[in-house]
Design a protein around this motif. Sequence first.
Motif, PDB file in Angstrom:
ATOM      1  N   GLN A  13      64.442  53.953  29.760  1.00 36.95           N
ATOM      2  CA  GLN A  13      64.398  55.228  30.482  1.00 36.95           C
ATOM      3  C   GLN A  13      63.850  55.060  31.901  1.00 36.95           C
ATOM      4  N   CYS A  57      71.321  52.871  26.402  1.00 38.09           N
ATOM      5  CA  CYS A  57      71.600  54.315  26.391  1.00 38.09           C
ATOM      6  C   CYS A  57      72.639  54.641  27.464  1.00 38.09           C
ATOM      7  N   THR A  61      58.872  62.783  24.890  1.00 35.35           N
ATOM      8  CA  THR A  61      59.792  61.641  24.795  1.00 35.35           C
ATOM      9  C   THR A  61      61.184  62.093  24.368  1.00 35.35           C
ATOM     10  N   SER A 100      62.970  64.004  27.072  1.00 35.80           N
ATOM     11  CA  SER A 100      63.438  63.112  28.143  1.00 35.80           C
ATOM     12  C   SER A 100      64.605  62.248  27.648  1.00 35.80           C
ATOM     13  N   GLN A 101      64.590  61.877  26.378  1.00 36.36           N
ATOM     14  CA  GLN A 101      65.704  61.071  25.853  1.00 36.36           C
ATOM     15  C   GLN A 101      67.008  61.871  25.849  1.00 36.36           C
ATOM     16  N   ILE A 129      67.709  62.537  29.860  1.00 32.81           N
ATOM     17  CA  ILE A 129      67.907  61.370  30.736  1.00 32.81           C
ATOM     18  C   ILE A 129      68.744  60.295  30.031  1.00 32.81           C
ATOM     19  N   ASP A 130      68.227  59.773  28.917  1.00 32.23           N
ATOM     20  CA  ASP A 130      68.904  58.646  28.264  1.00 32.23           C
ATOM     21  C   ASP A 130      70.323  59.015  27.831  1.00 32.23           C
ATOM     22  N   ASP A 131      70.466  60.191  27.239  1.00 36.45           N
ATOM     23  CA  ASP A 131      71.801  60.600  26.784  1.00 36.45           C
ATOM     24  C   ASP A 131      72.609  61.251  27.907  1.00 36.45           C
ATOM     25  N   HIS A 145      60.834  62.395  33.362  1.00 35.77           N
ATOM     26  CA  HIS A 145      60.369  61.009  33.242  1.00 35.77           C
ATOM     27  C   HIS A 145      58.869  60.917  33.545  1.00 35.77           C
ATOM     28  N   ARG A 178      56.929  62.154  30.602  1.00 34.84           N
ATOM     29  CA  ARG A 178      56.912  61.172  29.516  1.00 34.84           C
ATOM     30  C   ARG A 178      55.935  60.032  29.824  1.00 34.84           C
ATOM     31  N   VAL A 179      55.987  59.539  31.054  1.00 36.28           N
ATOM     32  CA  VAL A 179      55.090  58.433  31.435  1.00 36.28           C
ATOM     33  C   VAL A 179      53.631  58.863  31.259  1.00 36.28           C
ATOM     34  N   TRP A 203      52.630  59.016  27.581  1.00 32.11           N
ATOM     35  CA  TRP A 203      52.398  57.682  27.011  1.00 32.11           C
ATOM     36  C   TRP A 203      51.115  57.059  27.561  1.00 32.11           C
ATOM     37  N   ASP A 222      57.143  54.269  19.747  1.00 33.79           N
ATOM     38  CA  ASP A 222      58.309  54.214  20.619  1.00 33.79           C
ATOM     39  C   ASP A 222      59.571  53.949  19.787  1.00 33.79           C
ATOM     40  N   TYR A 223      59.461  52.997  18.859  1.00 31.54           N
ATOM     41  CA  TYR A 223      60.607  52.656  18.016  1.00 31.54           C
ATOM     42  C   TYR A 223      60.981  53.828  17.107  1.00 31.54           C
ATOM     43  N   TRP A 256      62.815  56.390  19.024  1.00 31.02           N
ATOM     44  CA  TRP A 256      64.146  55.919  19.389  1.00 31.02           C
ATOM     45  C   TRP A 256      65.072  55.961  18.176  1.00 31.02           C
ATOM     46  N   TRP A 277      64.768  57.778  15.492  1.00 31.32           N
ATOM     47  CA  TRP A 277      65.057  59.165  15.103  1.00 31.32           C
ATOM     48  C   TRP A 277      66.181  59.724  15.968  1.00 31.32           C
TER      49      TRP A 277
END
Lengths: 350, 454
Positions: free
Chosen positions: A244, A262, B140, B143-144, B147-149, B168, B171-172, B175, B191-192, B195, B197
């Motif tokens: 990310q 991703c 997270t 943001s996934q 952003i990620d998707d 982002h 999220r930072v 964390w 984190d895993y 991800w 899920w």
Amino acid sequence: MTRLLIMAAISLVCAVVIGCSAPPVSGGRSASEQIISKTDTVLPVAVSDVNGKRIFDALPPYELTTGLTGKIISIGESTTTNLVARIATEFRRMYPDVAIQVTSSPMSIGPAALLDGRADLVPMSRPLTPEHLQSFTRKYGYPPTEIKVAADALAIYVEKGNPVTGLTLGQLDGIFSQTQRRGGSSIETWDQAGLTAEWADRRITLYGYGPDDGAHQIFQQQVLEGGAFRLSLRVEGGGSSIAQGVAADPGAIGFASIFFTCKRVRVVPIAGYDGRFYAPTEENVRSRKYPLSRFLYIYVNKPPRQPLGGPAEEFLLFLLSREGQQIVADGGNIPLDVATAEQGRRTLAD
Amino acid sequence: MGKVKKLKTAITIEMTQAVRLYLRTCQVSLVLGICIALFVCGGCATPTKNPAKEEPRQISETDSNQPIRPAELDELTRAFADRYVGLLYSACDALKKDNPDPVQRREAQVLMVDCATNIYDIASNADAFTRMLDLVVVTTLVSQVWIDDDRVSEVFAGREELLIQALHHGRVEAWALAAQVLRPDQIDLLDYLLWDWRRHNPDMSRVSFVRFSNFAIGRGKSANAEVLAAGGFYANVGRQGQAIDEARLLAERMFYMLKREPTLLRWQVDTLKEDICNALDDRIKQADATVTNMRAVVSEANGLVTSIGPTSKSLNEMLKTADDLVARYDTWNRWSIAQGSRPFDIREYTEAVKELSVVAEKMNDVLKSSNELLGSSEWDRRIQQVSQSADERMKIAAEQSQRVVHDAFWRVYVAIGILFAMFILFMVAVFLIIRQLRIVTVNAGDAARKEVSK
């Protein structure tokens, strides 16, 4: 009499309160359990897959044994531990009398636990160091047994709009290292990596794992040839955070397991040892043409020519079977080829 | 002598009862005092105050070798919740500003309201550790999704940069907060889990309601238990309830949520307004589309009528000729004309078609005028009226809900006041009774002494 009445009233109130706060009887499953069941439908263990041949279809199916009981303790590095946890879910379903405790730990804890006999399985994302092997051999008189359980690749991620077509290991060394042991020059902006136009002046931002992580160590060995990372490396806690970080920063580049790819990032092909560029596809990883390929391992304490025995051996046999490797693939990791899985089975039988 | 004994016994009983009464009064007053103190403490406590009277420390100042204190985490999580909502509000507000696309405006509004509601819900949770984990989960996953998707490019194409940075950054920060509490391997595990899920729930776009308790996986124990029991930096936090006054925490949480409730309500009202406007927009679009279709049909009908005109004329002439021919034939052969049957006359049909054309034109005009109405400022005014009325209703609802809260508090205060007044009255009564008893006792003693001396 009055006291009795008061106590009865208090009991009644307590009963009502407890009754109201108790979980509903109907359904009988918590939200988390429902999520698990959802996941289970996503990750079915299909013994036979009719939709085309896959690499693990050639592996022998797992044969159930009867009366298996006991406990398995797994302590190891997180990437492989996550895989072990997925296998454990299915294994527990087959053998409900086997208790499995899976704990992820920093890289150095697993080997120490194996040495002390506190762990039956030690998942690792890189081979044990010579120091670990020496200490173990000194104590037991034989080395720990290494079983390869899955393949993986360290992918190089850039933001999806980044036009870079490929990078060499020398260029990666120039980008990530402050020592440049491969002899190349320092690369700090994208024009130095061959990009032009609006990308030319962009500074390169670096994302990666911290020094305790196996991926960090492998990258340091294979790409930086033992050199030091730049101080500007932004250390993230996990692979998805790295992906990310890159996705949110057009000038960024990062390394993480291929598992974390991703939509908003692009995986950059890397020049192999033959000079051609390879993307981290399953085929290129298994054939080791992709230079940042690696295996995921499990280490056990097995004396030579003696069976490992017990639930730990069954667990590994299941992991190396067709069903086990299908779980590996469904979870996003790269399953083993038949020869490597067979080799693992032979090692266990020796 | 017997009388004296009886009198002594009576005095002793009276005295004992008075003492008991006094002790009970003390107990009641103590309980009342504690209740009032608790209420006052709870009421006065604000989220910014440090409950354990510890000096607040900055995130950067936290020594990584020292376990974080529950009070610190309490404070950090709430501060983070406020910052995150603020960050998201700025980004979504910028996305909505001068944005002509109603879909984008709505998505930005819904994202903001969804996230803010859930973040504040988490922030008012009792356990600081669970709160921290839930904040990490929500920031997270959100943001996934965006952003990620790459949902951000699908929905806010060309305007996505600001939202990407906000999500982002959130999220930072989340964390970084988690890194003060969890070990690196626990961070990696979390984190895993997130991800994984997401991998198995790729179609779920509204993820702000997901909590850490949903992530229990088959590890022999729940992931939550694993993180909690792993003896990380925060090993003692789970037992915070034993050490910290729960009543104060409850009051603090209540006040935290109450203070933010009006903002949330206002945003929810905005969302509703946006929904109403979008629904009206859709209706207008549908009406426009219907009108356009009708106009096309009518113009086709006009064309048909126009084309039928000349055709019918020529046909008419042809038939006229034929009629003449037949008439001539008729005069020549009169005996063959049938009585009572009227010959086919195309003129009648032409007239009908002409009339139809006029009707169609009128209909066209009507539709034109309705189209103009829809496009006119009159319609805008009506939308504004609806919007205003909805706004007013929402305002009233907000005021009413605030009034309910105020009334509730007012009643509690009045109840406590009455209790306090009753307590004072009770104390006064007891004091009077005791004084009366003393007088009685003294008088009785005097009488007894007199009797004894007699």
